[in-house]
Design a protein around this motif. Sequence first.
Motif, PDB file in Angstrom:
ATOM      1  N   LEU A 169       1.835  -6.359  81.614  1.00 43.71           N
ATOM      2  CA  LEU A 169       0.644  -6.901  82.253  1.00 43.71           C
ATOM      3  C   LEU A 169       0.935  -7.800  83.442  1.00 43.71           C
ATOM      4  O   LEU A 169       0.266  -7.746  84.468  1.00 43.71           O
ATOM      5  CB  LEU A 169      -0.149  -7.705  81.207  1.00 43.71           C
ATOM      6  CG  LEU A 169      -0.587  -6.937  79.964  1.00 43.71           C
ATOM      7  CD1 LEU A 169      -1.183  -7.901  78.960  1.00 43.71           C
ATOM      8  CD2 LEU A 169      -1.594  -5.881  80.345  1.00 43.71           C
ATOM      9  N   LEU A 170       1.911  -8.686  83.297  1.00 45.99           N
ATOM     10  CA  LEU A 170       2.237  -9.641  84.341  1.00 45.99           C
ATOM     11  C   LEU A 170       3.576 -10.276  83.995  1.00 45.99           C
ATOM     12  O   LEU A 170       4.003 -10.234  82.842  1.00 45.99           O
ATOM     13  CB  LEU A 170       1.164 -10.732  84.452  1.00 45.99           C
ATOM     14  CG  LEU A 170       1.074 -11.810  83.354  1.00 45.99           C
ATOM     15  CD1 LEU A 170       0.231 -12.958  83.858  1.00 45.99           C
ATOM     16  CD2 LEU A 170       0.487 -11.290  82.059  1.00 45.99           C
ATOM     17  N   PRO A 171       4.271 -10.856  84.998  1.00 46.75           N
ATOM     18  CA  PRO A 171       5.492 -11.592  84.682  1.00 46.75           C
ATOM     19  C   PRO A 171       5.142 -12.766  83.770  1.00 46.75           C
ATOM     20  O   PRO A 171       4.329 -13.609  84.131  1.00 46.75           O
ATOM     21  CB  PRO A 171       5.979 -12.067  86.061  1.00 46.75           C
ATOM     22  CG  PRO A 171       5.312 -11.154  87.040  1.00 46.75           C
ATOM     23  CD  PRO A 171       3.987 -10.813  86.443  1.00 46.75           C
ATOM     24  N   VAL A 172       5.734 -12.794  82.579  1.00 42.37           N
ATOM     25  CA  VAL A 172       5.340 -13.800  81.590  1.00 42.37           C
ATOM     26  C   VAL A 172       6.101 -15.098  81.840  1.00 42.37           C
ATOM     27  O   VAL A 172       7.263 -15.243  81.470  1.00 42.37           O
ATOM     28  CB  VAL A 172       5.589 -13.293  80.153  1.00 42.37           C
ATOM     29  CG1 VAL A 172       5.148 -14.340  79.142  1.00 42.37           C
ATOM     30  CG2 VAL A 172       4.842 -11.990  79.925  1.00 42.37           C
ATOM     31  N   ARG A 173       5.421 -16.041  82.477  1.00 42.30           N
ATOM     32  CA  ARG A 173       5.977 -17.374  82.695  1.00 42.30           C
ATOM     33  C   ARG A 173       5.788 -18.208  81.430  1.00 42.30           C
ATOM     34  O   ARG A 173       4.921 -17.923  80.610  1.00 42.30           O
ATOM     35  CB  ARG A 173       5.272 -18.040  83.872  1.00 42.30           C
ATOM     36  CG  ARG A 173       5.471 -17.327  85.192  1.00 42.30           C
ATOM     37  CD  ARG A 173       4.513 -17.863  86.242  1.00 42.30           C
ATOM     38  NE  ARG A 173       4.530 -19.324  86.290  1.00 42.30           N
ATOM     39  CZ  ARG A 173       3.615 -20.060  86.920  1.00 42.30           C
ATOM     40  NH1 ARG A 173       2.609 -19.467  87.522  1.00 42.30           N
ATOM     41  NH2 ARG A 173       3.700 -21.370  86.921  1.00 42.30           N
ATOM     42  N   PRO A 174       6.595 -19.272  81.263  1.00 39.70           N
ATOM     43  CA  PRO A 174       6.423 -20.137  80.082  1.00 39.70           C
ATOM     44  C   PRO A 174       5.010 -20.667  79.928  1.00 39.70           C
ATOM     45  O   PRO A 174       4.497 -20.755  78.811  1.00 39.70           O
ATOM     46  CB  PRO A 174       7.428 -21.267  80.343  1.00 39.70           C
ATOM     47  CG  PRO A 174       8.505 -20.617  81.154  1.00 39.70           C
ATOM     48  CD  PRO A 174       7.789 -19.650  82.048  1.00 39.70           C
ATOM     49  N   LEU A 175       4.361 -21.021  81.041  1.00 42.37           N
ATOM     50  CA  LEU A 175       2.997 -21.529  80.962  1.00 42.37           C
ATOM     51  C   LEU A 175       2.058 -20.485  80.367  1.00 42.37           C
ATOM     52  O   LEU A 175       1.209 -20.793  79.524  1.00 42.37           O
ATOM     53  CB  LEU A 175       2.508 -21.935  82.359  1.00 42.37           C
ATOM     54  CG  LEU A 175       1.048 -22.408  82.446  1.00 42.37           C
ATOM     55  CD1 LEU A 175       0.821 -23.633  81.573  1.00 42.37           C
ATOM     56  CD2 LEU A 175       0.672 -22.702  83.899  1.00 42.37           C
ATOM     57  N   TYR A 176       2.204 -19.229  80.780  1.00 46.21           N
ATOM     58  CA  TYR A 176       1.343 -18.164  80.261  1.00 46.21           C
ATOM     59  C   TYR A 176       1.643 -17.895  78.780  1.00 46.21           C
ATOM     60  O   TYR A 176       0.731 -17.622  78.002  1.00 46.21           O
ATOM     61  CB  TYR A 176       1.537 -16.877  81.057  1.00 46.21           C
ATOM     62  CG  TYR A 176       1.203 -16.983  82.513  1.00 46.21           C
ATOM     63  CD1 TYR A 176       0.355 -17.988  83.002  1.00 46.21           C
ATOM     64  CD2 TYR A 176       1.730 -16.090  83.445  1.00 46.21           C
ATOM     65  CE1 TYR A 176       0.052 -18.092  84.341  1.00 46.21           C
ATOM     66  CE2 TYR A 176       1.430 -16.183  84.792  1.00 46.21           C
ATOM     67  CZ  TYR A 176       0.597 -17.181  85.237  1.00 46.21           C
ATOM     68  OH  TYR A 176       0.300 -17.278  86.575  1.00 46.21           O
ATOM     69  N   ALA A 177       2.926 -17.970  78.415  1.00 47.34           N
ATOM     70  CA  ALA A 177       3.293 -17.723  77.025  1.00 47.34           C
ATOM     71  C   ALA A 177       2.657 -18.753  76.101  1.00 47.34           C
ATOM     72  O   ALA A 177       2.048 -18.411  75.083  1.00 47.34           O
ATOM     73  CB  ALA A 177       4.812 -17.745  76.881  1.00 47.34           C
ATOM     74  N   VAL A 178       2.781 -20.035  76.457  1.00 48.67           N
ATOM     75  CA  VAL A 178       2.210 -21.095  75.626  1.00 48.67           C
ATOM     76  C   VAL A 178       0.689 -20.988  75.591  1.00 48.67           C
ATOM     77  O   VAL A 178       0.055 -21.134  74.541  1.00 48.67           O
ATOM     78  CB  VAL A 178       2.644 -22.476  76.156  1.00 48.67           C
ATOM     79  CG1 VAL A 178       1.853 -23.586  75.481  1.00 48.67           C
ATOM     80  CG2 VAL A 178       4.137 -22.682  75.917  1.00 48.67           C
ATOM     81  N   THR A 179       0.101 -20.705  76.744  1.00 46.97           N
ATOM     82  CA  THR A 179      -1.360 -20.585  76.809  1.00 46.97           C
ATOM     83  C   THR A 179      -1.858 -19.443  75.937  1.00 46.97           C
ATOM     84  O   THR A 179      -2.853 -19.576  75.227  1.00 46.97           O
ATOM     85  CB  THR A 179      -1.801 -20.355  78.264  1.00 46.97           C
ATOM     86  OG1 THR A 179      -1.386 -21.473  79.050  1.00 46.97           O
ATOM     87  CG2 THR A 179      -3.297 -20.211  78.360  1.00 46.97           C
ATOM     88  N   SER A 180      -1.171 -18.309  75.986  1.00 49.31           N
ATOM     89  CA  SER A 180      -1.591 -17.173  75.173  1.00 49.31           C
ATOM     90  C   SER A 180      -1.460 -17.480  73.695  1.00 49.31           C
ATOM     91  O   SER A 180      -2.264 -17.013  72.885  1.00 49.31           O
ATOM     92  CB  SER A 180      -0.778 -15.925  75.535  1.00 49.31           C
ATOM     93  OG  SER A 180       0.581 -16.085  75.175  1.00 49.31           O
ATOM     94  N   GLU A 181      -0.459 -18.275  73.316  1.00 51.24           N
ATOM     95  CA  GLU A 181      -0.326 -18.694  71.921  1.00 51.24           C
ATOM     96  C   GLU A 181      -1.533 -19.517  71.479  1.00 51.24           C
ATOM     97  O   GLU A 181      -2.110 -19.284  70.408  1.00 51.24           O
ATOM     98  CB  GLU A 181       0.938 -19.527  71.732  1.00 51.24           C
ATOM     99  CG  GLU A 181       2.223 -18.745  71.777  1.00 51.24           C
ATOM    100  CD  GLU A 181       3.429 -19.639  71.607  1.00 51.24           C
ATOM    101  OE1 GLU A 181       4.497 -19.112  71.265  1.00 51.24           O
ATOM    102  OE2 GLU A 181       3.319 -20.862  71.806  1.00 51.24           O
ATOM    103  N   ILE A 182      -1.921 -20.483  72.295  1.00 51.80           N
ATOM    104  CA  ILE A 182      -3.052 -21.349  71.948  1.00 51.80           C
ATOM    105  C   ILE A 182      -4.331 -20.529  71.836  1.00 51.80           C
ATOM    106  O   ILE A 182      -5.089 -20.648  70.868  1.00 51.80           O
ATOM    107  CB  ILE A 182      -3.210 -22.454  73.008  1.00 51.80           C
ATOM    108  CG1 ILE A 182      -1.985 -23.368  73.006  1.00 51.80           C
ATOM    109  CG2 ILE A 182      -4.488 -23.267  72.744  1.00 51.80           C
ATOM    110  CD1 ILE A 182      -1.970 -24.368  74.148  1.00 51.80           C
TER     111      ILE A 182
END
Length: 326
Positions: free
Chosen positions: A239-252
């Motif tokens: 879908l997109l380059p998974v940055r740490p910010l996106y990873a944590v956000t998707s978890e929440i």
Amino acid sequence: MSWPLLVAAVAFALVNGANTGATLLSVTHTLDSVGHLLALLLLALGVMAGPWLFGTAVAARFAQKLLPGGGGERSELSMLVAVVTTLVVVLALTRMSVPTGLTLAFVGSLAGVGAASGAGVPWGSVLVVLGTMALAPVLGALIAAAVVAGLARRLHSRHVSRSLGRVHAVCFPALALGYGASDGQKMLAIAAVALGLSSSAGGDAVPAPAPLLVATGVLFALGSAIGHRRMSRRLGRGLLPVRPLYAVTSEIATTGALLGSAGVGAPAGVAQTLTGSLVGAGASQGLGRVRWPQVSAIAVAWLVTLPTTFGLSAAVTGGLRVGGVW
């Protein structure tokens, strides 16, 4: 007890781990605050603890409200057809590199069995599940967009990695627990029917003895370990380059949607919810960050999954009826 269904339940838990569990692991591979082995342990504990802490209403939805047969051997056969059909379709689509959702395939298979067996399709429960699964990605995207906006303002560039790592250390266990409370309970439902436990608790619950929860958690973690490398490679071109910010956000966001779905006794579909969360996180910082052709391909695959499993399970059930097995 049905030994063929019990074997199918073991296979289902392993495949579920190789798909869903590996996806949960892969989204967070950019963060190192939770090691790989610890993450596998947390996934297993989440599957074990979710039903214990939040109840088994989601498992009851699968084992009692969506499953045709009326109990006994007919229910076991119905579940066996649905599980085998789901595994065949998911493994075939995965081999062709076509993304799919295991929960969506399972719902389609159960409905197909009901339609062809003469027991009828419980459309009320089917619509509740499909509605929840459709709403969860939207909710995840909205939560993710809001969280990204909030975190982006508060994180300082020098401490971003450390701060996100701390958030991840809290969020990943919550995500594992949310999965066990919601989408992961389809594994419990299959095992409960195989062991003859599903009809002994009536209402909105399924018995969940500790040995069964432990076995399910261990199998799920083992499947997650097996599928992790393959899923990591796929995610990198997804879908997109998974940055740490996106990873944590998707978890929440995914955790919130999963726990909300557990409250209404319906699975959220973690693959769809996680996809919606990642899209919402990336799009909140610019639509160009999201690889929209990939999003479209995933959406089309999901639309294909439901009628495919419905048709195949209906055909198998019809064949069993003609052959006098049903």
